[in-house]
Design an enzyme around this catalytic site. Structure first.
Site, short mmCIF file in Angstrom:
data_model
loop_
_atom_site.label_atom_id
_atom_site.label_comp_id
_atom_site.label_asym_id
_atom_site.label_seq_id
_atom_site.Cartn_x
_atom_site.Cartn_y
_atom_site.Cartn_z
N LEU A 59 18.45 -16.54 2.66
CA LEU A 59 19.27 -15.36 2.40
C LEU A 59 18.30 -14.20 2.22
CD1 LEU A 59 21.84 -16.69 -0.24
CD2 LEU A 59 21.97 -16.76 2.24
N CYS A 99 0.81 -1.24 0.00
CA CYS A 99 0.00 0.00 0.00
C CYS A 99 0.83 1.28 0.00
CB CYS A 99 -0.95 0.01 1.19
SG CYS A 99 -0.16 0.39 2.77
N GLY A 119 15.97 -8.41 -0.32
CA GLY A 119 14.95 -7.35 -0.26
C GLY A 119 13.87 -7.67 0.76
N ASN A 120 13.82 -8.89 1.21
CA ASN A 120 12.84 -9.34 2.20
C ASN A 120 11.40 -9.22 1.70
OD1 ASN A 120 12.33 -10.41 4.79
ND2 ASN A 120 11.70 -8.40 5.52
N CYS A 167 -4.32 5.22 -2.31
CA CYS A 167 -5.13 6.21 -1.60
C CYS A 167 -6.58 5.80 -1.81
CB CYS A 167 -4.89 7.60 -2.17
SG CYS A 167 -6.03 8.83 -1.49
N ASN A 176 14.10 -12.87 -6.73
CA ASN A 176 12.93 -13.12 -7.58
C ASN A 176 13.02 -14.51 -8.21
OD1 ASN A 176 11.28 -13.04 -10.17
ND2 ASN A 176 10.61 -11.18 -9.12
N CYS A 217 -2.80 8.22 3.82
CA CYS A 217 -1.83 7.81 2.79
C CYS A 217 -0.80 8.91 2.53
CB CYS A 217 -2.56 7.51 1.48
SG CYS A 217 -3.21 9.00 0.69
N GLU A 234 -21.81 10.59 -0.96
CA GLU A 234 -22.08 9.28 -1.52
C GLU A 234 -22.48 9.23 -3.00
OE1 GLU A 234 -24.03 6.75 1.98
OE2 GLU A 234 -24.97 8.70 1.70
C1 LIG Z 1 3.85 -6.05 -2.88
C2 LIG Z 1 4.63 -6.98 -3.78
C3 LIG Z 1 4.37 -6.98 -5.13
C4 LIG Z 1 5.06 -7.87 -5.98
N1 LIG Z 1 4.78 -7.87 -7.30
C5 LIG Z 1 5.45 -8.72 -8.12
C6 LIG Z 1 5.16 -8.78 -9.51
O1 LIG Z 1 4.31 -8.06 -10.01
N2 LIG Z 1 5.85 -9.67 -10.27
C7 LIG Z 1 6.82 -10.48 -9.74
O2 LIG Z 1 7.42 -11.25 -10.47
N3 LIG Z 1 7.10 -10.44 -8.43
C8 LIG Z 1 6.44 -9.60 -7.62
N4 LIG Z 1 6.72 -9.58 -6.29
C9 LIG Z 1 7.70 -10.53 -5.78
C10 LIG Z 1 9.07 -9.90 -5.69
O3 LIG Z 1 9.55 -9.59 -6.96
C11 LIG Z 1 9.97 -10.91 -5.05
O4 LIG Z 1 9.50 -11.10 -3.74
C12 LIG Z 1 11.39 -10.41 -4.98
O5 LIG Z 1 11.95 -10.28 -6.23
C13 LIG Z 1 12.23 -11.33 -4.13
O6 LIG Z 1 13.46 -10.72 -3.93
P1 LIG Z 1 14.02 -10.36 -2.48
O7 LIG Z 1 15.35 -9.85 -2.66
O8 LIG Z 1 13.07 -9.45 -1.79
O9 LIG Z 1 13.97 -11.79 -1.83
P2 LIG Z 1 14.01 -12.20 -0.32
O10 LIG Z 1 12.65 -12.12 0.27
O11 LIG Z 1 15.06 -11.46 0.37
O12 LIG Z 1 14.40 -13.72 -0.50
C14 LIG Z 1 13.56 -14.56 -1.19
C15 LIG Z 1 14.13 -15.97 -1.32
O13 LIG Z 1 15.22 -15.98 -2.22
C16 LIG Z 1 16.34 -16.59 -1.64
N5 LIG Z 1 17.51 -15.90 -2.14
C17 LIG Z 1 17.67 -14.56 -2.25
N6 LIG Z 1 18.84 -14.30 -2.83
C18 LIG Z 1 19.43 -15.48 -3.07
C19 LIG Z 1 20.66 -15.86 -3.63
N7 LIG Z 1 21.53 -14.95 -4.07
N8 LIG Z 1 20.94 -17.17 -3.73
C20 LIG Z 1 20.09 -18.11 -3.28
N9 LIG Z 1 18.91 -17.79 -2.73
C21 LIG Z 1 18.59 -16.51 -2.64
C22 LIG Z 1 16.15 -16.45 -0.16
O14 LIG Z 1 16.81 -17.47 0.53
C23 LIG Z 1 14.66 -16.54 -0.02
O15 LIG Z 1 14.26 -17.87 0.06
C24 LIG Z 1 6.04 -8.73 -5.43
C25 LIG Z 1 6.31 -8.72 -4.06
C26 LIG Z 1 5.61 -7.85 -3.23
C27 LIG Z 1 5.90 -7.85 -1.76
S1 FES Z 2 -6.34 10.75 1.70
FE1 FES Z 2 -7.33 9.10 2.69
S2 FES Z 2 -6.26 7.42 1.91
FE2 FES Z 2 -5.46 9.03 0.76
S1 FES Z 3 3.30 -1.13 2.23
FE1 FES Z 3 1.48 -1.16 3.37
S2 FES Z 3 2.22 -0.78 5.37
FE2 FES Z 3 3.99 -1.03 4.24
#
Ligand SMILES: Cc1cc2nc3c(=O)[nH]c(=O)nc-3n(C[C@H](O)[C@H](O)[C@H](O)COP(=O)(O)OP(=O)(O)OC[C@H]3O[C@@H](n4cnc5c(N)ncnc54)[C@H](O)[C@@H]3O)c2cc1C
Ligand code: FES
Ligand code: FES
Length: 1317
Positions: free
Chosen positions: A224, A24, A227-228, A124, A318, A92, A1245
């Site tokens: 690992l 969000c 980006g979590n 928003c 990813n 927001c 409304e």
């Molecule tokens: C709100 C939201 C929207 C999203 N929209 C999309 C979308 O539209 N399309 C899409 O494809 N994805 C989407 N995603 C997914 C996002 O792209 C993946 O979660 C992201 O790329 C994972 O990367 P990270 O670094 O955050 O991974 P992390 O969460 O840090 O790790 C993910 C996993 O990968 C493993 N890992 C990471 N790096 C390595 C490495 N170097 N070697 C071995 N293992 C590794 C970790 O051990 C873990 O298991 C979305 C995610 C969110 C939260």
């Molecule tokens: S102003 Fe209310 S959510 Fe954006």
């Molecule tokens: S993106 Fe919704 S609270 Fe963090």
């Protein structure tokens, strides 16, 4: 996570919690890091809710508080979003501000695309985004806010919503500098590995690759975390737990990028934004034919997540996350990309053997992806990527694909073909057989025809495919291949390999939908000449809290500092839809450190249920103790109580903090005995006669007789799904026992503090005078913070009562969506009788509303449905019946429009069917049947439709309806795969509560000796600007500048017995009450004014005090005497009508169901607006919420009644990408309304329903698509018209093929790609 650290530890509450899962943007902050290699500072936006604090070593984090505040200096971004009216409830706003601020730090003069990309990850729910974008646009030298070049009939330039000259300049030198000590640290201090030990986990951050390898070898199961964005949501929402986490974000090797003539190699840790930026550069640098794979990746990266996600999500993450619908993996796989994996000597091909299952790859647990190699494309090699998602941006794809072909040089013979899909299996899947069937053959009609057949056979989804949409997904696999086919045919023609290019009409399949935002227009009347400059009424005054909201200083309920000894409450809800509870075992929960108590219904000292519209509703599942046995069994409660939906509140755990309460709640064990025959749908309810009574019926004329005299009779139906309120601030409250005389202070985010007060008092068995409810502001409500909030407040109060300590309850997004219900889904059936000339003579409409497990306000909703079923039409014989169906889904409740958006959709759908039957435009039928002169409604309420007709005519004129209709027809003639549609919809909306007593209001106004004025009233500020309007009213009545007036919180101790802020009546009622109090005070001051006519306000006030004239007054407004007599079927349920009309045009991609609203024009009659900026804000916000309701927001339940859609990842509300490309709003001029304050009209409304113009425009486009398939006449398109429904309704050869796939004989008919058909 950083979010809780900021909010709870540092007390920096400007950064908000909206979802906790990155979906969000409410928690957006800017992260800055020094890059020793380049000696530059990198700034990026990120979601604090997914940002581990342990990862922020060496980084600077800037929050909304850090960029400006009202005490020192407001930052231009904060000021401009506020002044452009981009902050309503404001929840927001800090997130929006931070996204825009980060953009400006990187690019001080952004273009329009930069702005929409930067805001793409921020939701928003109030504004409709246009004003936010307008505020941000002022930073762009290329963009222009508003249109001044319209034919100007004014002597003076038309009034503007805000003055662009009156804005602080952007001065980058005023921005915070990156802390020099962090630069020194990065340059000088050796990097050492770090270890953080928490209560339940260890976080290790290595700095070298060797160390990382060692760690991973010793702890192969440890993730690992980069980006979590995958691990974070897994821990949060799926309960995943990792005792050790390895965070290699400081291992340089993971971030190295190497470019070679063969391709580019990205370190696996590179963020998707970095990958995107580098690929964009490469595409400019190297010859186009080498960039096929790069461009395909860019195509996907442009729509993947929001900016904040792309800024942190890593490319390696990813790939390894192996989402079934990953956007990148199909491209990597089809593009022959390879992984460099530590511990393997050779490279791994990212192909079908790599992805082995849901979230699984062939990597061994101890293996680490070091880098990803993306090759340049070879001669004769072409690649494309496509995706279709529930929302254009920031939504995981339904189906996503990467397709690569290589032709034998100089021919159309396929040498290599690789096709991968996401979204059609447990992981990225290869269409290997299809590819094999094509390789070696010419790329032509027959080959591709065979390929579709093969593909359908190969990608066959089981009916229980996760996420469903099987028919749609299968259709998409075909239609995306068709798009690829067309692109390749065009390529082959460009290369002179084939002679014939695609025809204009066919190439529409591969032309993207328009996306460029156009300047929009907001037209309103200037105040009358001669109005005092000090009188703010009628002027576009900024929301009075907008600046505080933009700086993060505005205090929402959960921003209130923790009280001494405060506890946190988490609800425990039923996991069964219909069951008897046998045991509630709380023993384990009580053993969790920090857990203080578990509250069950036996703890309720007073009334254990709420009674609404005569029907009781349990506060907590009733806990009838059997023969006192519970007393003997330690912590095991034997009971027989019923739960009637998944999400039914059973008990609540209170603990020292939220985490502990949550852990405790997870350990409460409930033993259920399932009851037979749960009811989920209205059909099941009808079959079992499961209704809340009474049912309602109303009839005018004689419908049955009239049906005998008409030329045509047509019967149809439409379903309208529910709608989640998705207020950005979830349900929040803090209950504080004062410790004496049974007093409680309740700080609560709700629309009806008096109802909360009464409910709490009854539940505790104490008088109302001991409970005071305080509402400073509400972060969005939309009807969802009346009854449900009060019930949760009762439970929280019981906990505070029992423990004697302050208790806070703030629902997480998923809990909120599960527990608090939504708009009522409705099944509407119509039987309509009409003449050849289009006159509707008789209509019989049935409405079945799915109320869920309790009555709540459903009986009032079904009444309002019937009162509005005529919308703008005079149907001489009209009958409506409505019923509230009792089901085992969470109880539904009020939502902006309160049944009207459901009611009128059925009516307009009926009109549409008549038009389709007669082969004319629906607008013609609307005009023929509209009320034309002073008339009686079907409940015998007299009104004059003059302004309804004026809105209609002006809307047609302003939107240039006539000529655009012709252009649409022409467009549809010329384009086979894209269709345009238009719809103009009128509205007549009744304002006020039909129960007269709910229309009263009171106020309390104090004048202090220094002349400052304090106003309290009964309305709650939820973003709708009521406090701003009350300030304007008081200013006019007291003849003093608005700056002297302060509006305090809504407080039941100051103004008692208030009515809900709802029914679009808040300003009407409270405005009159404030006016009354101010008039009294102004009259009281008359003697002193007369004594000293030359005096000032201050001197009069001082004299009045000395002369012992009371400077405090209450104001009261009795309201209209409204009623509805359902026996007699007549009444005066409304004070007046608000009228309007809206014309929308859309373009639909028939192959995917994707659409874009090209233009919307709205004309509204809101009398004389007290504040045009606030009212236009309500109009635009409601319209976009309606657009969401009718075209994208879809609540999904499992077959056993479990709500699947519990957050922004699954439930899509409109984002900035969904606003009409051109969005014009006109307030009807010269309209008066004798029934409301200053001749204004309620507007909260009504406009939501006008979002249906987009629905009907889509339906119009679909009708044009169906003509191509030889289908004419009425058809059913249910709401929301999602891409899935739209695509399937278009009935393309692909959807037909999927439907026929069980009949092999008919598989051969395929679209002819190179010719118009
Ligand atoms: C709100 C939201 C929207 C999203 N929209 C999309 C979308 O539209 N399309 C899409 O494809 N994805 C989407 N995603 C997914 C996002 O792209 C993946 O979660 C992201 O790329 C994972 O990367 P990270 O670094 O955050 O991974 P992390 O969460 O840090 O790790 C993910 C996993 O990968 C493993 N890992 C990471 N790096 C390595 C490495 N170097 N070697 C071995 N293992 C590794 C970790 O051990 C873990 O298991 C979305 C995610 C969110 C939260
Ligand atoms: S102003 Fe209310 S959510 Fe954006
Ligand atoms: S993106 Fe919704 S609270 Fe963090």
């Amino acid at each position: 996570m950083l979010l809780s650290y900021l909010r709870e530890r540092l007390r920096l509450t400007g950064t908000k919690y909206g979802c906790g899962g990155g979906g969000c943007g409410a928690c957006t902050v800017m992260v800055s890091r020094y890059q020793p290699g380049t000696k530059t500072i990198l700034h990026y936006s990120a979601n604090a809710c997914l940002l581990p604090v342990c990862q922020l070593q060496g980084a600077a984090v800037t929050t909304v508080e850090g960029i400006g505040n009202t005490k020192t200096r407001v930052h231009p971004v904060q000021e401009r979003i506020a002044k452009a009216h981009g902050s309503q409830c404001g929840f927001c706003t800090p997130g929006m501000v931070m996204s825009m601020y980060t953009l400006l730090r990187n690019k001080p003069q952004p273009n329009m695309e930069d702005i929409t990309v930067a805001l793409g990850g921020n939701l928003c729910r109030c504004t409709g985004y246009r004003p936010i974008v307008d505020g941000c646009k002022t930073f762009s030298p290329m963009c222009f806010v508003g249109t001044h070049d319209i034919d100007c009939v004014f002597q003076e330039p038309p009034p503007q919503l805000f003055d662009q000259e009156d804005l602080l300049p952007l001065d980058p030198t005023q921005d915070l500098i990156f802390p020099p000590e962090l630069i020194l640290m990065a340059e000088m201090e050796p990097q050492v590995s770090q270890l953080f030990r928490g209560e339940r986990m260890v976080w290790v951050s290595p700095v070298s690759l060797e160390e990382l390898i060692q760690l991973k070898t010793s702890h192969p199961q440890a993730p690992l975390v980069m980006g979590n964005t995958n691990i974070g949501p897994d821990i949060k929402f799926k309960g995943a737990w990792h005792p050790i986490i390895i965070s290699p974000t400081r291992v340089q090797e993971l971030f190295e990028v190497t470019k070679t003539p063969q391709g580019v190699c990205f370190g696996a840790g590179c963020s998707l934004s970095v990958v995107k930026a580098l690929l964009e550069g490469l595409v400019q640098e190297i010859p186009e034919e080498k960039t096929e794979i790069y461009r395909s990746l860019l195509q996907q990266l442009g729509n993947l997540g929001g900016q904040q996600i792309r800024n942190v999500a890593s490319i390696g993450g990813n790939i390894v996350s192996a989402y079934p619908n990953s956007d990148l993996n199909p491209v990597f796989a089809a593009g022959n990309c390879t992984l460099n994996v530590v511990s393997k000597s050779e490279e791994i091909l990212l192909n079908k053997d790599f992805f082995v299952g849901f979230g699984k790859t062939s990597l061994k647990p101890d293996e680490i992806v070091l880098s990803v190699f993306i090759p340049v494309s070879r001669q004769g090699e072409f690649m494309r990527a496509f995706r279709q998602a529930p929302r254009k941006e920031n939504a995981l794809a339904t189906v996503t694909t990467g397709m690569r072909v290589m032709f034998i040089e100089g021919s159309s013979v396929v040498k290599e073909l690789s096709i991968y899909y996401g979204g059609v299996g447990p992981c990225t899947v290869s269409a290997t057989k299809t590819c094999a069937a094509v390789i070696g053959r010419k790329w032509d009609e027959q080959t591709l025809s065979d390929a579709y057949t093969q593909l359908l056979d190969e990608i066959s989804l089981s009916p229980s495919h996760p996420g469903g949409q099987v028919e749609f997904r299968r259709s998409l696999t075909l239609s995306l291949l068709f798009k690829f086919n067309l692109q390749m045919l065009h390529k082959l023609w460009e290369m002179n390999v084939i002679q014939e290019d695609l025809s204009e009409g066919v190439s529409s399949a591969i032309r993207p939908l328009p996306k460029q935002l156009q300047p929009s227009l907001q037209e309103f009347q200037a105040v009358v000449k001669g109005q005092s400059g000090d009188d703010p009424v009628g002027r576009p005054i900024m929301h009075r809290s907008a600046i505080s909201q933009a700086t993060g200083e505005a205090v929402y309920c959960d921003d209130i500092p923790k009280m001494d000894g405060e506890l946190h409450l988490v609800l425990v809800t039923s996991t069964r839809p219909h069951a008897k509870i046998l045991d509630i075992d709380i023993s384990e929960a009580l053993r969790v450190p920090g857990v203080v108590d578990v509250i069950t219904s036996k703890d309720i000292p007073g009334k254990k249920f709420r009674t609404f519209t005569g029907i009781d509703e349990d506060i907590l599942a009733q806990n009838e103790v059997l023969d006192g046995r519970v007393a003997d069994i330690n912590y095991v409660h034997k009971c027989y109580c019923q739960v009637s939906c998944v999400g039914h509140m059973v008990c609540a755990v209170v603990a020292d903090n939220r985490k502990q309460a949550k852990r405790g709640a997870a350990l409460v064990k409930i033993a259920y005995e399932d009851q037979p025959g749960p009811v989920f749908t209205v059909e099941e309810a009808i079959e079992k006669q499961s209704f809340f009574l009474p049912q309602r019926m109303i009839e005018r004329g004689n419908v049955d007789e009239a049906f005998d005299k008409v030329d045509h009779i047509y019967e149809g139906e439409i379903r309208l799904g529910g709608q989640e309120h998705f207020y950005m601030e979830t349900q929040s409250m803090v209950v504080v026992p004062s410790g004496e005389e049974r007093e409680l202070k309740v700080y609560i985010s709700c629309q009806h503090p008096t109802y909360a007060q009464e409910s709490i008092a009854e539940t505790l068995g104490i008088p109302s005078n001991r409970v005071s409810c305080h509402v400073k502001r509400v972060g969005g409500a939309f009807g969802g913070k009346v009854t449900k909030t009060s019930i949760i407040a009762c439970i929280t109060s019981v906990a505070a009562w029992k423990t004697g300590r302050a208790v806070r309850c703030v629902l997480e997004r998923g809990e909120d969506m599960l527990i608090t219900g939504a708009r009522h889904p409705v099944l509407g059936k119509h039987k309509v009788g009409f003449m050849n000339d289009g006159r509707i003579i008789a209509a019989d409409l049935h409405y079945y509303a799915n109320s869920g497990n309790t009555a709540d306000e459903s009986l009032l909703v079904i009444e309002k449905i019937l009162l509005h079923l005529d919308n703008a039409y005079k149907v001489p014989n009209l009958r409506g019946r409505s019923v509230a169906c009792k089901t085992n889904l969470p109880s539904n409740t009020a939502f902006r429009g309160f049944g009207v958006p459901q009611s009128m959709l059925v009516t307009e759908n009926m009109i549409n069917d008549v038009a389709m039957k007669l082969g004319c435009n629906a607008e013609e039928i609307r005009e023929i049947n509209m009320y034309k002169e002073v008339s009686l409604t079907h409940y015998k309420f007299e009104f004059d439709p003059k302004n309804l007709l004026r809105c209609w005519d002006e809307c047609k004129e302003k939107s240039d309806y006539g000529s655009r209709r012709k252009s649409v027809a022409q467009f549809n003639q010329q384009n086979r795969w894209k269709k345009r549609g238009m719809a103009t919809i009128p509205i007549k909306y009744g304002i006020a509560f039909s129960d007269g007593f709910l229309n009263q209001a009171a106020s309390l106004v104090h004048i202090y000796k220094d002349g400052s004025v304090l106003v309290s009233h009964g309305g709650t500020e939820m973003g709708q600007g009521i406090h701003t309007k009350m300030q304007q009213v008081a200013s006019r009545e007291l003849h003093i500048p608005a700056s002297l007036i302060h509006i305090t919180e809504t407080n039941t101790s100051a103004v008692p017995n208030t009515c809900p802020s709802a029914a679009s009546f808040g300003t009407d009622a409270n405005g009159m009450a404030v006016k009354d109090a101010c008039e009294i005070l102004y009259q009281r001051l008359e003697p002193v004014r007369k004594q000293n006519p030359e005096g000032t306000w201050q001197t009069w006030v001082t004299s009045a005090f000395i002369q012992r004239i009371s400077l405090s007054a209450t104001g009261y407004y009795r309201g209209h005497d409204l009623y509805m007599d359902w026996e007699k079927q007549e009444g005066q349920p409304y004070a007046y009508f608000t009228y309007g009309a809206c014309c929308s045009e859309v373009e639909v991609d028939c192959l995917t169901g994707d659409y874009r609203t090209v233009r919307t024009d709205i004309v509204m009659d809101i009398g004389r607006s007290i504040n045009p900026s606030v009212d236009i804000g309500q109009i635009e916000g409601a319209f976009i919420q309606g657009l969401g309701l009718y075209t994208m927001e879809e609540l999904k339940f499992s077959p056993s009644g479990v709500l699947y859609t519990r957050g922004p990842s699954q439930y899509k509300i409109p984002a900035v990408c969904d606003i009409p490309l051109q969005f014009n709003v006109y307030l009807l001029s010269g309209s008066d309304n004798p029934h409301a304050i200053y001749s204004s009209k309620g507007i909260g409304e009504p406009v939501l329903f006008l979002g249906s113009s987009v629905f009907f425009a889509i339906k119009d486009a679909v009708a044009a698509a169906r003509v191509e398939a030889g289908m004419v006449g009425p058809f059913t398109l249910n709401s929301p018209a999602t891409p899935e429904r739209t695509c399937l309704a278009c009935n393309t050869p692909f959807t037909q093929k999927v439907r026929r796939c069980h009949q092999p004989a008919s598989l051969n008919s395929l679209p002819t790609p190179t010719h118009n058909s």
